[in-house]
Design a protein around this motif. Structure first.
Motif, PDB file in Angstrom:
ATOM      1  N   ALA A  51       0.779  -1.057   0.221  1.00 21.63           N
ATOM      2  CA  ALA A  51      -0.174  -0.069  -0.045  1.00 21.63           C
ATOM      3  C   ALA A  51       0.865   1.262   0.140  1.00 21.63           C
ATOM      4  N   THR A  52       2.022   1.165   0.423  1.00 21.62           N
ATOM      5  CA  THR A  52       2.860   2.569   0.713  1.00 21.62           C
ATOM      6  C   THR A  52       3.627   2.620  -0.875  1.00 21.62           C
ATOM      7  N   HIS A  53       4.031   1.393  -1.269  1.00 19.97           N
ATOM      8  CA  HIS A  53       4.747   1.731  -2.498  1.00 19.97           C
ATOM      9  C   HIS A  53       4.136   1.667  -3.520  1.00 19.97           C
ATOM     10  N   LEU A  54       2.919   1.285  -3.760  1.00 19.20           N
ATOM     11  CA  LEU A  54       2.142   1.295  -5.123  1.00 19.20           C
ATOM     12  C   LEU A  54       1.678   2.848  -5.178  1.00 19.20           C
ATOM     13  N   THR A  56      -0.537   5.500  -5.199  1.00 16.77           N
ATOM     14  CA  THR A  56      -1.788   5.896  -5.466  1.00 16.77           C
ATOM     15  C   THR A  56      -1.904   6.900  -4.327  1.00 16.77           C
ATOM     16  N   ARG A  57      -3.116   7.746  -4.191  1.00 17.07           N
ATOM     17  CA  ARG A  57      -3.055   8.735  -3.258  1.00 17.07           C
ATOM     18  C   ARG A  57      -3.302   8.193  -1.796  1.00 17.07           C
ATOM     19  N   TYR A  58      -3.548   6.851  -1.633  1.00 18.66           N
ATOM     20  CA  TYR A  58      -3.602   6.186  -0.325  1.00 18.66           C
ATOM     21  C   TYR A  58      -2.292   5.927   0.263  1.00 18.66           C
ATOM     22  N   SER A  59      -1.156   6.034  -0.359  1.00 18.86           N
ATOM     23  CA  SER A  59       0.042   5.512   0.139  1.00 18.86           C
ATOM     24  C   SER A  59       0.622   6.558   1.155  1.00 18.86           C
ATOM     25  N   VAL A 354       4.134  -2.953  -8.130  1.00 19.16           N
ATOM     26  CA  VAL A 354       4.278  -1.902  -8.137  1.00 19.16           C
ATOM     27  C   VAL A 354       5.055  -1.116  -9.198  1.00 19.16           C
ATOM     28  N   LEU A 355       6.235  -1.763  -9.716  1.00 20.49           N
ATOM     29  CA  LEU A 355       7.077  -1.441 -10.964  1.00 20.49           C
ATOM     30  C   LEU A 355       6.173  -1.334 -12.197  1.00 20.49           C
ATOM     31  N   LEU A 356       5.241  -2.368 -12.426  1.00 22.36           N
ATOM     32  CA  LEU A 356       4.233  -2.369 -13.589  1.00 22.36           C
ATOM     33  C   LEU A 356       3.557  -0.837 -13.627  1.00 22.36           C
ATOM     34  N   THR A 357       3.075  -0.720 -12.454  1.00 19.00           N
ATOM     35  CA  THR A 357       2.245   0.483 -12.236  1.00 19.00           C
ATOM     36  C   THR A 357       2.854   1.746 -12.582  1.00 19.00           C
ATOM     37  N   LEU A 358       4.358   1.903 -12.139  1.00 19.19           N
ATOM     38  CA  LEU A 358       4.824   3.072 -12.297  1.00 19.19           C
ATOM     39  C   LEU A 358       5.235   3.314 -13.874  1.00 19.19           C
TER      40      LEU A 358
END
Length: 397
Positions: A51-54, A56-59, A354-358
């Motif tokens: 949740a921290t690394h992804l 998003t505005r929730y991190s 996380v890396l794919l999202t980035l």
């Protein structure tokens, strides 16, 4: 193979085998009943890290939710505890050489997972980041893009560690030195180990790694900048690992079950510290005192600053003191247990997601609606759980 013997001996053999099997099953079930909470805690740490690394505005809100302590401290501590507990039992049962071999095998597995993630980052994920023009990903691997051969070879050698891919190399190094630490602790006691470990942690606060790395570069001409070697200060984090090894070893020996309760003043003062740090974190934010470098350095995550360790150990005392009551009151969360039991593959899947999202969506949160971030987080967590179930199913088969 068929065993032929007299009926009486055969019956005695069957009875002995049945009794041994029942005793073994009972012992294993007892271990599971007593240790499910450790897997659940590791699973919680993995969820918080994801949740921290992804991006998003929730991190930001989910980062360090319990005070100035991150999921990384909990994950490293629990991993060391499990390693100390399991391998102390292995040393008692099969000898020190078997324990050393187990550590080496585990280190090779973690190294293999790190190399696989690294190669995926340098190929598919890098290509996607360049295709979609995402600076969040290309900046993350800027050194590799400018120096591909040096980046690949130094990455394989655990020297070049891009952000997010720097905790597994730390884990590999700690696993490789663990058999020597644990065997010395079992044979000669832990006092000398803690003295050396504490001194290394203290030296790390004064940038020991950077000084040694400067000498290495001067001697070898290594072209990898120090800032590309990873954020975690190894000489600081080894202290947390050594403490976890010791705690796990003591648990394997039964010392934790037989220990005296913590003194009430220590418990109350620890609880007060935990509540104070919790309030401080959520009132001020993740930076303890904006603009004050000295106080912020005392809470520094990468160097495990002294106030950060104070926060962590206060929380540990509270958890150990109230742990049985907490465990009895809370429901068992099978999702967290599954993730914790398959922590290595789940951690690797978390990195890849996380890396794919980035690489595809980037880190510009203003370009994405709230529902998309919510879907990303929920879908990612389900993917982590699914990967845990698959990994556990393969392991059972």
């Amino acid at each position: 193979m068929v065993i032929a013997c007299s009926p009486r001996l055969n019956a005695r053999f069957r009875f002995t085998l049945s009794a041994w099997s029942a005793q073994s099953i009972f012992t294993m079930n007892d271990i599971v009943r007593r240790r499910w909470e450790l897997d659940a805690l590791r699973g919680l740490m993995l969820v918080l890290m994801f949740a921290t690394h992804l991006p998003t505005r929730y991190s930001i809100g989910l980062g360090q939710p319990f005070g100035f302590v991150s999921a990384a401290e909990g994950f490293v501590m629990l991993s060391a505890f499990m390693a100390g507990m399991i391998n102390t039992r292995k040393a008692d049962r099969n000898g020190i050489p078997a324990m050393r071999q187990a550590f080496l095998i585990r280190a090779l597995k973690v190294y293999g997972c790190h190399v696989a993630c690294l190669l995926l980052l340098f190929t598919l994920i890098a290509a996607l980041g360049l295709k979609f023009g995402q600076p969040g990903l290309t900046n993350l691997i800027g050194f590799y893009l400018n120096n591909p051969l040096t980046g690949l070879l130094s990455g394989m050698a655990l020297i070049y560690n891009p952000p997010l891919l720097d905790i597994l190399p730390l884990y590999v190094v700690l696993l490789l030195v663990s058999p020597f630490i644990l065997s010395h602790g079992l044979q000669h006691g832990w006092r000398g180990i803690f003295i050396v470990s504490g001194l290394l942690w203290l030296a790390a606060q004064f940038h020991l790694s950077e000084g040694l790395y400067t000498l290495l570069v001067a001697a070898t001409g290594l072209s990898v900048p120090f800032k590309e070697t990873g954020a975690f200060e190894t000489y600081a984090w080894q202290f947390l690992w050594v403490f976890g090894l010791w705690l796990g070893s003591m648990d394997a020996k039964g010392a934790l079950r037989d220990r005296k309760p913590f003194p009430q003043p220590l418990v109350l003062s620890s609880l007060a510290l935990v509540l104070a740090f919790f309030a401080w974190r959520h009132i001020v934010g993740q930076v303890p005192v904006p603009g004050n470098e000295f106080i912020n350095s005392l809470q520094d995550k990468w160097f495990l600053g002294p106030m950060r360790l104070l926060n962590f150990f206060a929380m540990l005392i509270v958890v150990m003191h109230y742990g049985e009551r907490i465990r009895a009151a809370l429901p068992r969360l099978k999702m967290f247990e599954s993730m914790g039991a398959a922590s290595l593959p789940v951690f690797c899947v978390h990195l890849i997601l996380v890396l794919l999202t980035l690489a595809i969506l980037g880190e510009n949160l203003d370009d994405r609606p709230d529902w998309q971030d919510m879907l990303l987080l929920a879908g990612g967590l389900y993917a982590l759980y699914l990967s845990a179930r698959v990994a556990l199913g393969v392991k059972r088969r």
